[in-house]
Design a protein around this motif. Structure first.
Motif, PDB file in Angstrom:
ATOM      1  N   VAL A 149      56.848  80.462  72.558  1.00 19.77           N
ATOM      2  CA  VAL A 149      56.571  81.818  72.425  1.00 19.77           C
ATOM      3  C   VAL A 149      55.516  81.865  73.397  1.00 19.77           C
ATOM      4  O   VAL A 149      54.676  81.050  73.585  1.00 19.77           O
ATOM      5  N   ASP A 150      55.621  82.979  74.388  1.00 15.01           N
ATOM      6  CA  ASP A 150      54.561  83.095  75.571  1.00 15.01           C
ATOM      7  C   ASP A 150      53.395  83.867  74.784  1.00 15.01           C
ATOM      8  O   ASP A 150      53.471  84.819  74.284  1.00 15.01           O
ATOM      9  N   TYR A 151      52.172  83.354  74.931  1.00 14.53           N
ATOM     10  CA  TYR A 151      50.980  83.722  74.074  1.00 14.53           C
ATOM     11  C   TYR A 151      50.724  85.265  74.686  1.00 14.53           C
ATOM     12  O   TYR A 151      50.267  86.075  73.825  1.00 14.53           O
ATOM     13  N   LYS A 178      47.225  86.542  83.711  1.00 13.93           N
ATOM     14  CA  LYS A 178      47.030  87.471  82.789  1.00 13.93           C
ATOM     15  C   LYS A 178      47.948  88.692  83.229  1.00 13.93           C
ATOM     16  O   LYS A 178      48.377  88.933  84.122  1.00 13.93           O
ATOM     17  N   PRO A 179      48.479  89.444  82.026  1.00 12.01           N
ATOM     18  CA  PRO A 179      49.228  90.376  82.235  1.00 12.01           C
ATOM     19  C   PRO A 179      48.360  91.473  82.863  1.00 12.01           C
ATOM     20  O   PRO A 179      47.301  91.545  82.695  1.00 12.01           O
ATOM     21  N   GLU A 180      49.135  92.122  83.646  1.00 12.16           N
ATOM     22  CA  GLU A 180      48.372  93.314  84.643  1.00 12.16           C
ATOM     23  C   GLU A 180      47.654  94.239  83.766  1.00 12.16           C
ATOM     24  O   GLU A 180      48.315  94.857  82.770  1.00 12.16           O
ATOM     25  N   GLY A 181      46.471  94.625  83.844  1.00 17.37           N
ATOM     26  CA  GLY A 181      45.778  95.505  83.130  1.00 17.37           C
ATOM     27  C   GLY A 181      45.319  94.879  81.878  1.00 17.37           C
ATOM     28  O   GLY A 181      44.531  95.695  80.991  1.00 17.37           O
ATOM     29  N   LEU A 239      43.895  83.401  77.075  1.00 16.66           N
ATOM     30  CA  LEU A 239      45.162  82.248  77.052  1.00 16.66           C
ATOM     31  C   LEU A 239      46.233  82.833  77.420  1.00 16.66           C
ATOM     32  O   LEU A 239      46.709  84.112  77.046  1.00 16.66           O
ATOM     33  N   THR A 240      47.074  82.001  78.467  1.00 16.90           N
ATOM     34  CA  THR A 240      48.483  82.649  78.769  1.00 16.90           C
ATOM     35  C   THR A 240      49.443  81.606  78.579  1.00 16.90           C
ATOM     36  O   THR A 240      50.484  81.879  79.440  1.00 16.90           O
ATOM     37  N   ARG A 241      49.178  80.649  78.253  1.00 19.51           N
ATOM     38  CA  ARG A 241      50.187  79.678  77.959  1.00 19.51           C
ATOM     39  C   ARG A 241      51.169  79.785  77.224  1.00 19.51           C
ATOM     40  O   ARG A 241      51.206  80.552  76.212  1.00 19.51           O
ATOM     41  N   THR A 242      52.426  78.841  77.306  1.00 20.63           N
ATOM     42  CA  THR A 242      53.317  79.059  76.143  1.00 20.63           C
ATOM     43  C   THR A 242      52.898  78.303  75.448  1.00 20.63           C
ATOM     44  O   THR A 242      52.703  77.168  75.394  1.00 20.63           O
TER      45      THR A 242
END
Length: 441
Positions: free
Chosen positions: A289-291, A359-362, A368-371
Protein backbone atom coordinates in the motif's frame (compact mmCIF):
# COMPACT_ATOMS: atom_id res chain seq x y z
CA UNK A 1 8.79 -7.49 29.35
CA UNK A 2 10.73 -10.41 30.80
CA UNK A 3 14.47 -10.56 30.26
CA UNK A 4 14.35 -13.66 28.07
CA UNK A 5 11.96 -12.07 25.54
CA UNK A 6 14.39 -9.55 24.03
CA UNK A 7 17.31 -11.93 24.54
CA UNK A 8 15.69 -14.58 22.35
CA UNK A 9 15.31 -12.07 19.51
CA UNK A 10 18.42 -9.98 19.97
CA UNK A 11 20.99 -12.31 18.38
CA UNK A 12 19.11 -12.25 15.08
CA UNK A 13 18.75 -8.47 15.33
CA UNK A 14 22.52 -8.07 15.59
CA UNK A 15 23.00 -10.41 12.63
CA UNK A 16 20.67 -8.26 10.52
CA UNK A 17 22.53 -5.08 11.48
CA UNK A 18 25.88 -6.70 10.70
CA UNK A 19 24.65 -7.76 7.26
CA UNK A 20 23.35 -4.27 6.51
CA UNK A 21 26.59 -2.71 7.70
CA UNK A 22 28.69 -4.96 5.48
CA UNK A 23 26.78 -3.84 2.38
CA UNK A 24 26.86 -0.17 3.41
CA UNK A 25 30.63 -0.23 3.96
CA UNK A 26 31.22 -2.02 0.68
CA UNK A 27 29.29 0.67 -1.16
CA UNK A 28 31.42 3.35 0.49
CA UNK A 29 34.68 1.47 -0.05
CA UNK A 30 35.43 1.42 3.69
CA UNK A 31 36.33 -1.28 6.20
CA UNK A 32 34.87 -0.22 9.54
CA UNK A 33 31.78 1.41 11.00
CA UNK A 34 32.62 3.56 14.03
CA UNK A 35 29.68 4.94 16.00
CA UNK A 36 30.08 7.31 18.95
CA UNK A 37 27.25 7.27 21.49
CA UNK A 38 27.34 11.07 21.61
CA UNK A 39 28.59 13.64 24.05
CA UNK A 40 27.29 16.22 26.51
CA UNK A 41 26.79 19.77 25.22
CA UNK A 42 27.15 22.76 27.50
CA UNK A 43 24.85 25.75 27.26
CA UNK A 44 26.39 28.97 26.02
CA UNK A 45 28.01 31.08 28.73
CA UNK A 46 27.08 28.52 31.38
CA UNK A 47 28.35 25.32 32.97
CA UNK A 48 25.02 23.50 32.59
CA UNK A 49 24.74 20.81 29.95
CA UNK A 50 21.77 20.20 27.69
CA UNK A 51 19.89 16.93 28.21
CA UNK A 52 21.92 14.12 26.65
CA UNK A 53 20.43 12.42 23.59
CA UNK A 54 22.08 9.21 22.42
CA UNK A 55 23.10 8.82 18.77
CA UNK A 56 20.28 6.80 17.10
CA UNK A 57 22.88 4.85 15.12
CA UNK A 58 24.37 3.73 18.46
CA UNK A 59 21.15 2.67 20.16
CA UNK A 60 20.18 0.71 17.04
CA UNK A 61 22.70 -1.85 18.26
CA UNK A 62 22.39 -1.56 22.03
CA UNK A 63 19.68 -0.80 24.61
CA UNK A 64 21.94 1.90 26.08
CA UNK A 65 20.66 5.47 26.15
CA UNK A 66 22.63 7.11 28.99
CA UNK A 67 26.24 6.40 28.11
CA UNK A 68 27.94 9.45 26.57
CA UNK A 69 31.53 9.00 25.47
CA UNK A 70 31.21 5.34 24.44
CA UNK A 71 31.96 3.93 20.99
CA UNK A 72 30.89 1.05 18.78
CA UNK A 73 33.17 -0.57 16.20
CA UNK A 74 31.67 -2.83 13.54
CA UNK A 75 34.05 -4.67 11.22
CA UNK A 76 32.48 -7.23 8.86
CA UNK A 77 33.55 -10.74 9.79
CA UNK A 78 34.29 -9.87 13.42
CA UNK A 79 32.28 -9.54 16.61
CA UNK A 80 31.14 -5.99 17.28
CA UNK A 81 33.26 -4.11 19.80
CA UNK A 82 31.90 -1.78 22.47
CA UNK A 83 34.28 0.74 24.00
CA UNK A 84 32.40 1.56 27.18
CA UNK A 85 33.18 4.74 29.08
CA UNK A 86 32.86 4.24 32.83
CA UNK A 87 34.66 7.27 34.27
CA UNK A 88 36.03 7.74 37.77
CA UNK A 89 33.78 10.56 38.89
CA UNK A 90 32.43 11.59 42.27
CA UNK A 91 30.32 14.47 40.90
CA UNK A 92 27.90 12.33 38.91
CA UNK A 93 26.41 8.86 38.87
CA UNK A 94 28.78 6.59 36.95
CA UNK A 95 27.28 4.07 34.51
CA UNK A 96 27.19 0.56 35.88
CA UNK A 97 29.49 -2.08 34.44
CA UNK A 98 28.08 -3.60 31.24
CA UNK A 99 25.61 -6.36 32.07
CA UNK A 100 22.49 -8.00 30.76
CA UNK A 101 21.35 -10.24 27.96
CA UNK A 102 23.11 -8.20 25.25
CA UNK A 103 26.72 -8.29 26.53
CA UNK A 104 27.56 -11.74 25.14
CA UNK A 105 27.25 -10.39 21.59
CA UNK A 106 30.06 -7.82 21.97
CA UNK A 107 33.72 -7.63 22.75
CA UNK A 108 33.66 -5.04 25.52
CA UNK A 109 36.47 -2.75 26.58
CA UNK A 110 35.93 -0.50 29.60
CA UNK A 111 37.78 2.82 29.61
CA UNK A 112 38.00 5.41 32.39
CA UNK A 113 38.59 8.54 30.32
CA UNK A 114 37.26 9.56 26.92
CA UNK A 115 40.75 9.70 25.40
CA UNK A 116 41.45 6.08 26.31
CA UNK A 117 38.96 5.03 23.63
CA UNK A 118 41.46 6.05 20.93
CA UNK A 119 43.59 2.98 21.52
CA UNK A 120 40.65 0.70 20.71
CA UNK A 121 39.41 2.27 17.47
CA UNK A 122 40.37 1.06 13.95
CA UNK A 123 42.27 3.24 11.43
CA UNK A 124 40.28 6.44 10.98
CA UNK A 125 41.05 6.67 7.27
CA UNK A 126 39.30 3.35 6.62
CA UNK A 127 36.27 4.07 8.79
CA UNK A 128 32.81 5.47 8.39
CA UNK A 129 32.40 7.53 11.55
CA UNK A 130 28.69 8.14 12.07
CA UNK A 131 27.63 10.83 14.51
CA UNK A 132 27.37 14.52 15.35
CA UNK A 133 30.37 16.88 15.05
CA UNK A 134 30.67 17.29 18.82
CA UNK A 135 31.50 13.59 19.14
CA UNK A 136 34.91 14.04 17.48
CA UNK A 137 37.80 12.43 19.34
CA UNK A 138 41.28 13.05 17.96
CA UNK A 139 41.29 12.12 14.30
CA UNK A 140 37.93 10.39 14.65
CA UNK A 141 35.71 13.21 13.45
CA UNK A 142 32.33 12.04 12.12
CA UNK A 143 32.49 11.95 8.31
CA UNK A 144 28.98 10.48 7.83
CA UNK A 145 29.54 9.00 4.34
CA UNK A 146 26.37 9.48 2.31
CA UNK A 147 26.46 5.93 0.92
CA UNK A 148 26.58 4.45 4.42
CA UNK A 149 23.97 6.75 5.93
CA UNK A 150 21.54 6.31 3.03
CA UNK A 151 21.72 2.53 3.11
CA UNK A 152 21.42 2.16 6.87
CA UNK A 153 18.62 4.69 7.23
CA UNK A 154 16.59 3.27 4.33
CA UNK A 155 16.69 -0.24 5.79
CA UNK A 156 16.04 0.97 9.32
CA UNK A 157 12.43 1.31 8.23
CA UNK A 158 12.17 -2.50 8.30
CA UNK A 159 12.05 -3.42 11.97
CA UNK A 160 13.34 -6.73 13.25
CA UNK A 161 11.20 -8.83 15.61
CA UNK A 162 13.43 -7.58 18.44
CA UNK A 163 12.59 -3.98 17.56
CA UNK A 164 8.86 -4.72 17.41
CA UNK A 165 9.13 -6.27 20.88
CA UNK A 166 10.84 -3.16 22.22
CA UNK A 167 8.20 -0.91 20.65
CA UNK A 168 5.44 -3.10 22.07
CA UNK A 169 6.86 -2.55 25.55
CA UNK A 170 7.14 1.20 24.94
CA UNK A 171 3.47 1.15 23.95
CA UNK A 172 2.49 -0.60 27.17
CA UNK A 173 4.26 2.09 29.17
CA UNK A 174 2.66 4.84 27.10
CA UNK A 175 -0.84 3.42 27.48
CA UNK A 176 -0.43 3.12 31.24
CA UNK A 177 0.51 6.79 31.34
CA UNK A 178 -2.33 7.79 29.01
CA UNK A 179 -4.82 6.15 31.36
CA UNK A 180 -3.40 8.14 34.26
CA UNK A 181 -3.64 11.35 32.23
CA UNK A 182 -7.29 10.73 31.39
CA UNK A 183 -8.04 10.17 35.07
CA UNK A 184 -6.31 13.45 35.93
CA UNK A 185 -8.39 15.25 33.30
CA UNK A 186 -11.63 13.79 34.69
CA UNK A 187 -10.55 15.01 38.14
CA UNK A 188 -10.28 18.58 36.83
CA UNK A 189 -6.51 19.02 37.06
CA UNK A 190 -4.46 21.58 35.11
CA UNK A 191 -2.45 20.77 32.02
CA UNK A 192 0.76 20.90 34.05
CA UNK A 193 -0.61 18.53 36.68
CA UNK A 194 -1.91 16.15 34.01
CA UNK A 195 1.58 16.14 32.52
CA UNK A 196 3.08 15.29 35.92
CA UNK A 197 0.56 12.48 36.36
CA UNK A 198 1.57 11.13 32.96
CA UNK A 199 5.29 11.20 33.80
CA UNK A 200 4.68 9.55 37.16
CA UNK A 201 2.70 6.72 35.58
CA UNK A 202 5.28 6.22 32.84
CA UNK A 203 8.13 6.41 35.38
CA UNK A 204 9.87 8.72 32.90
CA UNK A 205 10.59 12.42 33.24
CA UNK A 206 10.50 15.00 30.47
CA UNK A 207 14.07 14.21 29.36
CA UNK A 208 13.35 10.47 29.18
CA UNK A 209 10.26 10.83 27.01
CA UNK A 210 10.78 10.61 23.25
CA UNK A 211 9.22 14.06 22.68
CA UNK A 212 7.63 16.87 24.63
CA UNK A 213 4.15 15.99 25.84
CA UNK A 214 1.25 17.77 24.16
CA UNK A 215 -1.32 18.23 26.94
CA UNK A 216 -4.09 20.49 25.70
CA UNK A 217 -7.38 21.47 27.31
CA UNK A 218 -10.23 23.16 25.45
CA UNK A 219 -9.12 25.55 22.67
CA UNK A 220 -5.48 24.55 23.15
CA UNK A 221 -6.30 21.35 21.25
CA UNK A 222 -6.30 23.49 18.10
CA UNK A 223 -2.54 24.12 18.47
CA UNK A 224 -0.93 21.13 16.80
CA UNK A 225 2.23 21.19 18.94
CA UNK A 226 0.86 22.76 22.10
CA UNK A 227 3.46 22.40 24.90
CA UNK A 228 2.88 25.45 27.11
CA UNK A 229 1.17 23.52 29.95
CA UNK A 230 -0.98 25.99 31.91
CA UNK A 231 -0.33 25.70 35.65
CA UNK A 232 -3.91 26.53 36.59
CA UNK A 233 -6.94 24.54 35.57
CA UNK A 234 -9.53 26.37 33.43
CA UNK A 235 -12.90 27.21 34.97
CA UNK A 236 -14.44 24.56 32.73
CA UNK A 237 -12.55 21.68 31.10
CA UNK A 238 -14.62 20.83 28.05
CA UNK A 239 -12.12 18.71 26.13
CA UNK A 240 -8.69 17.13 26.45
CA UNK A 241 -6.20 16.24 23.69
CA UNK A 242 -3.03 14.42 24.73
CA UNK A 243 -0.23 13.46 22.34
CA UNK A 244 2.44 11.75 24.43
CA UNK A 245 4.82 8.85 24.08
CA UNK A 246 7.25 6.75 26.08
CA UNK A 247 10.54 5.01 25.49
CA UNK A 248 11.91 1.55 26.11
CA UNK A 249 15.45 0.44 25.33
CA UNK A 250 15.88 3.31 22.88
CA UNK A 251 12.59 2.78 21.02
CA UNK A 252 9.58 5.07 21.09
CA UNK A 253 5.82 4.97 21.02
CA UNK A 254 3.66 7.89 19.89
CA UNK A 255 0.03 7.91 21.05
CA UNK A 256 -2.72 10.52 20.83
CA UNK A 257 -6.17 10.44 22.34
CA UNK A 258 -8.95 13.02 22.68
CA UNK A 259 -11.63 13.13 25.37
CA UNK A 260 -14.79 15.13 26.05
CA UNK A 261 -16.00 15.99 29.53
CA UNK A 262 -19.58 15.52 28.33
CA UNK A 263 -19.54 11.93 27.10
CA UNK A 264 -23.04 12.26 25.67
CA UNK A 265 -22.57 15.52 23.79
CA UNK A 266 -21.87 16.54 20.22
CA UNK A 267 -18.10 16.76 20.64
CA UNK A 268 -17.99 13.20 21.98
CA UNK A 269 -19.96 12.11 18.91
CA UNK A 270 -17.38 13.83 16.72
CA UNK A 271 -14.57 12.06 18.61
CA UNK A 272 -16.31 8.73 18.14
CA UNK A 273 -16.62 9.33 14.41
CA UNK A 274 -12.93 10.18 14.04
CA UNK A 275 -12.00 7.14 16.12
CA UNK A 276 -14.04 4.83 13.90
CA UNK A 277 -12.52 6.33 10.76
CA UNK A 278 -9.03 6.05 12.24
CA UNK A 279 -9.51 2.32 12.82
CA UNK A 280 -10.33 1.94 9.14
CA UNK A 281 -7.16 3.84 8.19
CA UNK A 282 -5.10 1.58 10.45
CA UNK A 283 -6.54 -1.41 8.60
CA UNK A 284 -4.97 -0.02 5.40
CA UNK A 285 -1.45 -0.55 6.76
CA UNK A 286 -0.66 -3.52 4.54
CA UNK A 287 2.22 -4.61 2.37
CA UNK A 288 2.19 -2.94 -1.04
CA UNK A 289 0.00 0.00 0.00
CA UNK A 290 1.23 3.47 -0.92
CA UNK A 291 1.27 5.44 2.32
CA UNK A 292 0.38 8.57 0.37
CA UNK A 293 -2.94 6.97 -0.54
CA UNK A 294 -3.79 6.43 3.12
CA UNK A 295 -3.24 10.15 3.62
CA UNK A 296 -5.46 11.12 0.69
CA UNK A 297 -8.16 8.66 1.75
CA UNK A 298 -8.04 10.18 5.23
CA UNK A 299 -8.95 13.59 3.84
CA UNK A 300 -12.04 12.14 2.21
CA UNK A 301 -13.04 10.20 5.34
CA UNK A 302 -12.66 13.24 7.57
CA UNK A 303 -14.58 15.42 5.11
CA UNK A 304 -17.45 12.92 5.29
CA UNK A 305 -17.47 13.28 9.07
CA UNK A 306 -17.53 17.06 8.82
CA UNK A 307 -20.41 16.85 6.36
CA UNK A 308 -22.35 14.43 8.58
CA UNK A 309 -21.91 16.74 11.58
CA UNK A 310 -23.09 19.80 9.71
CA UNK A 311 -19.79 21.63 9.41
CA UNK A 312 -19.48 21.26 5.65
CA UNK A 313 -22.22 22.28 3.25
CA UNK A 314 -20.47 20.84 0.18
CA UNK A 315 -19.79 17.22 -0.69
CA UNK A 316 -16.77 15.48 0.84
CA UNK A 317 -15.31 15.09 -2.64
CA UNK A 318 -15.64 18.81 -3.32
CA UNK A 319 -14.08 19.63 0.05
CA UNK A 320 -11.00 17.58 -0.85
CA UNK A 321 -10.80 18.90 -4.40
CA UNK A 322 -11.01 22.55 -3.34
CA UNK A 323 -8.61 22.13 -0.41
CA UNK A 324 -11.28 23.00 2.16
CA UNK A 325 -10.61 19.71 3.96
CA UNK A 326 -7.06 20.94 4.61
CA UNK A 327 -8.40 23.74 6.80
CA UNK A 328 -9.65 21.13 9.26
CA UNK A 329 -6.90 18.51 8.69
CA UNK A 330 -3.73 20.49 7.95
CA UNK A 331 -1.04 17.91 8.78
CA UNK A 332 0.02 14.55 7.41
CA UNK A 333 -1.59 11.25 8.31
CA UNK A 334 1.57 10.15 10.12
CA UNK A 335 5.18 9.06 9.84
CA UNK A 336 7.58 6.22 10.40
CA UNK A 337 8.52 5.50 14.01
CA UNK A 338 11.13 3.45 15.82
CA UNK A 339 14.45 4.65 17.18
CA UNK A 340 13.18 8.16 16.51
CA UNK A 341 9.63 9.41 16.76
CA UNK A 342 9.84 10.83 13.25
CA UNK A 343 11.98 8.07 11.83
CA UNK A 344 14.39 8.63 8.99
CA UNK A 345 14.30 8.02 5.21
CA UNK A 346 10.59 8.73 4.91
CA UNK A 347 10.93 9.93 1.32
CA UNK A 348 13.68 7.61 0.08
CA UNK A 349 12.93 5.83 -3.18
CA UNK A 350 15.90 3.47 -2.80
CA UNK A 351 18.75 2.68 -0.42
CA UNK A 352 21.22 4.60 -2.55
CA UNK A 353 19.79 7.89 -1.33
CA UNK A 354 19.79 9.53 -4.77
CA UNK A 355 16.02 9.53 -5.39
CA UNK A 356 13.01 10.77 -3.45
CA UNK A 357 9.31 9.98 -3.58
CA UNK A 358 7.40 13.25 -3.81
CA UNK A 359 4.58 14.26 -1.53
CA UNK A 360 1.13 14.59 -3.10
CA UNK A 361 0.62 18.05 -4.56
CA UNK A 362 -0.97 20.38 -2.01
CA UNK A 363 0.07 18.24 0.99
CA UNK A 364 3.38 19.70 2.17
CA UNK A 365 3.41 18.28 5.69
CA UNK A 366 3.26 14.54 4.98
CA UNK A 367 6.39 12.93 6.49
CA UNK A 368 6.31 9.55 4.73
CA UNK A 369 5.75 8.73 1.06
CA UNK A 370 7.08 5.18 0.77
CA UNK A 371 5.18 2.03 -0.14
CA UNK A 372 4.57 -0.08 2.93
CA UNK A 373 6.28 -3.42 3.42
CA UNK A 374 6.54 -5.98 6.23
CA UNK A 375 8.51 -4.64 9.17
CA UNK A 376 7.60 -1.00 8.69
CA UNK A 377 5.97 0.70 11.66
CA UNK A 378 4.01 3.88 11.04
CA UNK A 379 1.69 6.19 12.92
CA UNK A 380 -1.87 6.77 11.77
CA UNK A 381 -3.08 10.07 13.23
CA UNK A 382 -6.04 11.74 11.53
CA UNK A 383 -7.44 14.88 13.09
CA UNK A 384 -10.15 17.50 12.86
CA UNK A 385 -9.25 20.94 14.24
CA UNK A 386 -10.85 24.35 14.55
CA UNK A 387 -7.78 26.57 14.14
CA UNK A 388 -8.55 30.29 14.15
CA UNK A 389 -5.85 31.27 11.66
CA UNK A 390 -6.86 28.67 9.08
CA UNK A 391 -10.55 29.37 9.58
CA UNK A 392 -9.93 33.07 9.00
CA UNK A 393 -8.18 32.23 5.73
CA UNK A 394 -11.08 30.04 4.64
CA UNK A 395 -13.67 32.64 5.58
CA UNK A 396 -11.85 35.31 3.62
CA UNK A 397 -11.36 33.12 0.55
CA UNK A 398 -13.48 31.90 -2.36
CA UNK A 399 -14.86 28.85 -0.52
CA UNK A 400 -16.34 30.56 2.55
CA UNK A 401 -19.81 29.31 1.62
CA UNK A 402 -18.62 25.71 1.86
CA UNK A 403 -18.93 25.85 5.65
CA UNK A 404 -21.75 26.37 8.14
CA UNK A 405 -20.03 28.91 10.36
CA UNK A 406 -22.50 28.48 13.20
CA UNK A 407 -21.40 24.83 13.46
CA UNK A 408 -17.76 25.90 13.40
CA UNK A 409 -18.45 28.30 16.26
CA UNK A 410 -20.12 25.53 18.23
CA UNK A 411 -17.05 23.30 17.98
CA UNK A 412 -14.37 25.98 18.26
CA UNK A 413 -14.29 25.97 22.12
CA UNK A 414 -13.20 22.31 22.03
CA UNK A 415 -10.08 22.96 19.96
CA UNK A 416 -9.70 19.76 18.00
CA UNK A 417 -9.48 16.00 17.82
CA UNK A 418 -6.58 13.71 17.03
CA UNK A 419 -6.44 9.92 17.39
CA UNK A 420 -3.05 8.27 16.85
CA UNK A 421 -1.87 4.66 16.88
CA UNK A 422 1.44 2.97 16.06
CA UNK A 423 0.83 0.24 13.50
CA UNK A 424 3.23 -2.40 12.18
CA UNK A 425 2.95 -3.70 8.64
CA UNK A 426 3.19 -7.49 8.41
CA UNK A 427 2.79 -10.19 5.77
CA UNK A 428 -0.91 -10.25 6.67
CA UNK A 429 -3.12 -8.20 8.94
CA UNK A 430 -1.62 -5.06 10.46
CA UNK A 431 -0.40 -5.17 14.06
CA UNK A 432 -1.75 -2.21 16.00
CA UNK A 433 0.69 -1.86 18.90
CA UNK A 434 -1.37 0.91 20.51
CA UNK A 435 -4.78 -0.75 20.44
CA UNK A 436 -3.15 -3.99 21.57
CA UNK A 437 -1.74 -2.24 24.63
CA UNK A 438 -5.06 -0.57 25.46
CA UNK A 439 -6.81 -3.96 25.13
CA UNK A 440 -4.50 -5.47 27.75
CA UNK A 441 -6.25 -3.35 30.36
Amino acid sequence: MTDHAPASLYARHVEVLQARTAIALERAGLDHLVVPSGSLHYQAFDDRDYPYAVNPQFKAWLPLVRNPGSWLVITPGYRPKLVYLQPRDYWHVVPQAPSGWWVEHFDIVVVRTADQALAHLPPAGRSAVIGEPQSALGEYAPNNPAAVISYLEYHRAFKTPYEIAMMREASRIGVRAHRAAETAFREGLSEFDIHLAYCAAARQDANDLPYGNIVALNEHGAVLHYTELDREAPPEARSFLIDAGAGFGGYACDITRTYASDTAGEFQALIDAVDAAQRGMCAQVRSGVDYRQIHLDAHLALARILREHGVLKISPEAAVETGVSGTFFPHGIGHGIGLQVHDVAGFAAADSGDARIDKPEGHPFLRLTRTLAPGMVVTIEPGIYFIDMLLEDLRGGPHADAVDWSRVDAFRPYGGIRIEDDVACTDGDPLNLTREAFAEG
